[in-house]
Design a protein around this motif. Structure first.
Motif, PDB file in Angstrom:
ATOM      1  N   TYR A  80       6.932  24.166  -8.368  1.00  0.00           N
ATOM      2  CA  TYR A  80       7.885  25.330  -7.649  1.00  0.00           C
ATOM      3  C   TYR A  80       7.711  26.673  -8.428  1.00  0.00           C
ATOM      4  CZ  TYR A  80      10.039  21.481  -5.154  1.00  0.00           C
ATOM      5  OH  TYR A  80      10.188  20.493  -4.202  1.00  0.00           O
ATOM      6  N   ASP A  81       8.122  27.635  -7.751  1.00  0.00           N
ATOM      7  CA  ASP A  81       8.364  29.102  -8.108  1.00  0.00           C
ATOM      8  C   ASP A  81       9.949  29.233  -7.935  1.00  0.00           C
ATOM      9  OD1 ASP A  81       5.700  29.949  -8.630  1.00  0.00           O
ATOM     10  OD2 ASP A  81       5.566  29.820  -6.300  1.00  0.00           O
ATOM     11  N   VAL A  82      10.586  29.432  -9.287  1.00  0.00           N
ATOM     12  CA  VAL A  82      11.883  29.465  -9.407  1.00  0.00           C
ATOM     13  C   VAL A  82      12.414  30.661  -9.677  1.00  0.00           C
ATOM     14  CG1 VAL A  82      13.945  28.406 -10.561  1.00  0.00           C
ATOM     15  CG2 VAL A  82      11.873  27.053 -10.516  1.00  0.00           C
ATOM     16  N   TYR A 141      19.923  29.458  -8.447  1.00  0.00           N
ATOM     17  CA  TYR A 141      18.587  29.249  -8.677  1.00  0.00           C
ATOM     18  C   TYR A 141      18.065  29.138  -7.189  1.00  0.00           C
ATOM     19  CZ  TYR A 141      18.943  24.339  -8.420  1.00  0.00           C
ATOM     20  OH  TYR A 141      19.216  22.908  -8.154  1.00  0.00           O
ATOM     21  N   LEU A 142      16.861  29.672  -6.823  1.00  0.00           N
ATOM     22  CA  LEU A 142      15.994  29.525  -5.574  1.00  0.00           C
ATOM     23  C   LEU A 142      15.003  28.630  -5.839  1.00  0.00           C
ATOM     24  CD1 LEU A 142      16.076  32.941  -4.185  1.00  0.00           C
ATOM     25  CD2 LEU A 142      17.887  31.357  -3.600  1.00  0.00           C
ATOM     26  N   GLU A 153      16.830  22.613 -21.570  1.00  0.00           N
ATOM     27  CA  GLU A 153      15.536  22.209 -21.181  1.00  0.00           C
ATOM     28  C   GLU A 153      15.366  22.079 -19.466  1.00  0.00           C
ATOM     29  OE1 GLU A 153      13.294  19.200 -23.185  1.00  0.00           O
ATOM     30  OE2 GLU A 153      13.939  19.734 -25.040  1.00  0.00           O
ATOM     31  N   LEU A 154      14.728  22.818 -18.825  1.00  0.00           N
ATOM     32  CA  LEU A 154      14.460  22.861 -17.522  1.00  0.00           C
ATOM     33  C   LEU A 154      13.361  21.873 -16.773  1.00  0.00           C
ATOM     34  CD1 LEU A 154      15.256  26.538 -16.408  1.00  0.00           C
ATOM     35  CD2 LEU A 154      16.926  24.726 -16.870  1.00  0.00           C
ATOM     36  N   SER A 155      13.878  21.196 -15.738  1.00  0.00           N
ATOM     37  CA  SER A 155      12.599  20.548 -14.924  1.00  0.00           C
ATOM     38  C   SER A 155      13.187  20.495 -13.521  1.00  0.00           C
ATOM     39  CB  SER A 155      12.532  19.220 -15.452  1.00  0.00           C
ATOM     40  OG  SER A 155      13.586  18.372 -15.427  1.00  0.00           O
ATOM     41  N   VAL A 156      12.126  20.218 -12.621  1.00  0.00           N
ATOM     42  CA  VAL A 156      12.548  20.107 -11.261  1.00  0.00           C
ATOM     43  C   VAL A 156      12.470  18.563 -10.708  1.00  0.00           C
ATOM     44  CG1 VAL A 156      12.384  20.862  -8.662  1.00  0.00           C
ATOM     45  CG2 VAL A 156      11.863  22.513 -10.651  1.00  0.00           C
ATOM     46  N   VAL A 205      16.036  19.502  -7.239  1.00  0.00           N
ATOM     47  CA  VAL A 205      17.077  19.978  -7.828  1.00  0.00           C
ATOM     48  C   VAL A 205      16.332  20.400  -9.307  1.00  0.00           C
ATOM     49  CG1 VAL A 205      19.118  19.526  -8.963  1.00  0.00           C
ATOM     50  CG2 VAL A 205      18.844  18.494  -6.801  1.00  0.00           C
ATOM     51  N   LEU A 206      16.994  21.778  -9.681  1.00  0.00           N
ATOM     52  CA  LEU A 206      16.478  22.236 -10.848  1.00  0.00           C
ATOM     53  C   LEU A 206      17.503  21.548 -11.951  1.00  0.00           C
ATOM     54  CD1 LEU A 206      14.803  24.295 -12.451  1.00  0.00           C
ATOM     55  CD2 LEU A 206      16.728  25.849 -12.470  1.00  0.00           C
TER      56      LEU A 206
END
Ligand code: FRU
Length: 493
Positions: free
Chosen positions: A232-234, A257-258, A326-329, A333-334
């Motif tokens: 994704y582009d976040v 966030y988008l 730490e982020l992940s999709v 959902v982010l």
């Protein structure tokens, strides 16, 4: 170095050391002295992480913005460096607002930030003129570019406001050129994020809007960040003046966030979904960094613009950053998980399995404290319970509560009894996902804050509390019957 910057540096080193370490969060970044808001220039440079921040050293309330500066090797232990930018030029004399950092091919670090200068309009109203400016440095000292400002109202597309043009986020394009994403108010339509481009990092020109509010999420947008993650582009941004929408968005300022995709051909950004970045009371203006081992880590300002200027002047510091997350999709959902290095700070493990709680409030041996990592798994025993609650930062007088009502799928954080004497927002609710009352929570306490990670980080609720540190009991309550697994660690910075 200007006198204004020298003064700030002398002031922070003189007064910052007066603050005893126990008066601050143990592992969340707080200002050396005075006031802190947005994270700025969050970056990996010269073998360490740099966090700059909106900073007013002379007071614990917002004022003429400087850039404070701290460095860290693990994002949990921070060392203060001298103030990096002060409002000392005609184009930024009323504030060095938010911005970002990038490393140049010659090894210097470049900062791009918003300069603010006040201008009185025909009606006698003072307005902020916002322009974009550069500074170059070695990780400690930064010199403002002689050619500042590099972007002004003259560079804005039709309808763009020169009063709301701020918070540049620098990125490197795959072809080596530089991009700056900058928030701008478009008359009547609210915020949008504009893309500017440069070959040499000095000369910038407008490309196109990346995303536009069209009055859907609040009014003006601020503090963009943009990255690719898990296909994704976040786009991360923060909206001013939001209206509530169910339990997703709340009144006031909120970060969101988008998730979407940029087209390979023309770069156009197609948005698939939007969500709140945090469902608690205190979280705003997050920025991210890519760690050397490839993790996308986000830190936000753990405060709320509608409540942050109500404390007395006499506290030595105010404002703190969130945990690095730490982020992940996952499943559209982010997700956010506490930085894994936090686990290295765990001591004193206490485990309670199969604890049955039925229409009562209980305490568990060994479970208390204000620097705590607490993992909880809750499930019904027989018919689904009506309510489950954890109460913490608690003594005979005070407590803060996280409670869950499975029949409504609502998780609530409530700090009404935390010792606050102000008529401000004290609670926030979020709709959470659960299977018949089974829920997983992780609660991180650091003296003056609580961050609740729901279902392995699908949602987070963050809130600060000013409760006296002597209130450190933790209790569990069920209306109905609950089986609880609780694993608790003391966090030692
Ligand atoms: C967001 C913000 C930014 C601005 C800064 C000023 O919290 O309003 O848009 O650059 O704070 O301190």
């Amino acid at each position: 170095m200007s006198q204004i910057l020298q003064n700030a540096r002398a002031y922070e080193s003189l007064h910052g050391s007066d603050i005893a370490p126990e008066q601050r969060p143990a592992f969340h970044l707080s200002p050396w002295i005075g006031w802190m808001n947005d994270p700025n220039g969050f970056s990996w440079y010269g073998g360490q992480y740099h966090m700059f921040f909106q900073y007013h050293p002379y007071d614990s309330h917002w004022g003429p913005m400087h850039w404070g500066h701290a460095v860290s090797r693990d994002l949990l232990h921070w060392e203060y460096l001298p103030c990096a930018l002060a409002p000392d030029m005609p184009y930024d004399k009323d504030g060095c607002f938010s911005g970002s950092a990038i490393e140049l091919p010659d090894g210097r670090q470049m900062l791009m930030y918003t300069g603010v200068r006040h201008e009185t309009d025909a009606n006698g109203q003072v307005r902020e003129i916002q322009t974009q400016n550069l500074a170059f440095g070695d990780g400690v000292n930064y010199e403002k570019y002689a050619g500042n400002p590099v972007l002004t109202e003259a560079d804005l597309p039709e309808g763009g406001s020169r009063y709301d043009f701020r918070d540049p986020k620098l990125l490197q394009a795959p072809d080596g050129s530089y991009l700056a994403l900058i928030a701008n108010d478009q008359q009547g339509e609210g915020g949008r994020i504009l893309v500017f481009r440069s070959e040499d990092a000095l000369h910038w020109s407008y490309v196109a809007p990346l995303a536009s509010n069209r009055n859907r999420l609040g009014l003006m947008w601020e503090c963009p960040d943009f990255f690719r993650l898990d296909g994704y582009d976040v786009l991360l941004a923060s909206a001013q003046d939001m209206l509530p929408k169910d339990f997703e968005y709340h009144n006031g300022n909120g970060s969101f966030y988008l998730l979407g995709h940029c087209s390979d051909t023309d770069g156009a950004y197609t948005v698939e979904s939007d969500h709140a970045a945090d469902y608690g009371i205190d979280f705003y203006a997050p920025q991210t960094v890519l760690t050397p081992d490839g993790r996308r880590v986000m830190i936000g300002w753990m405060q709320n613009w509608d409540t942050c200027n109500l404390h007395t002047r006499w506290v030595p510091w105010f404002g703190q950053m969130s945990l690095p997350r730490e982020l992940s999709v996952r499943d559209g959902v982010l997700c956010q998980q506490p930085l894994r290095e936090l686990e290295l700070m765990r001591t004193d493990e206490v485990r309670h399995e199969d604890v049955l709680i039925r229409d009562e409030e209980i305490r568990l041996p060994g479970v208390s404290g204000r620097t705590v990592d607490l993992e909880l798994e809750i499930e019904p025993v027989g018919p689904v319970y009506s309510r489950f609650a954890i109460r913490f930062a608690k003594n005979g007088l005070y407590q803060t509560t996280v409670s869950f009502r499975p029949h409504e799928s609502v998780l609530k954080i409530d700090r009404k009894f935390s010792g606050s004497r102000r008529a401000i927002i004290h609670q926030r609710r979020a709709k959470v996902r659960h299977e018949g009352g089974r829920l997983k929570l992780r609660l991180i306490l650091d003296r003056y804050s609580a961050e609740v990670f729901v279902n392995d980080g699908e949602q987070v609720l963050s809130a600060t509390v000013s409760t006296d540190l002597s209130a450190k009991d933790i209790s569990f309550y069920a209306d109905g019957e609950v089986r609880l697994k609780a694993v608790k660690y003391t966090l030692q910075a």
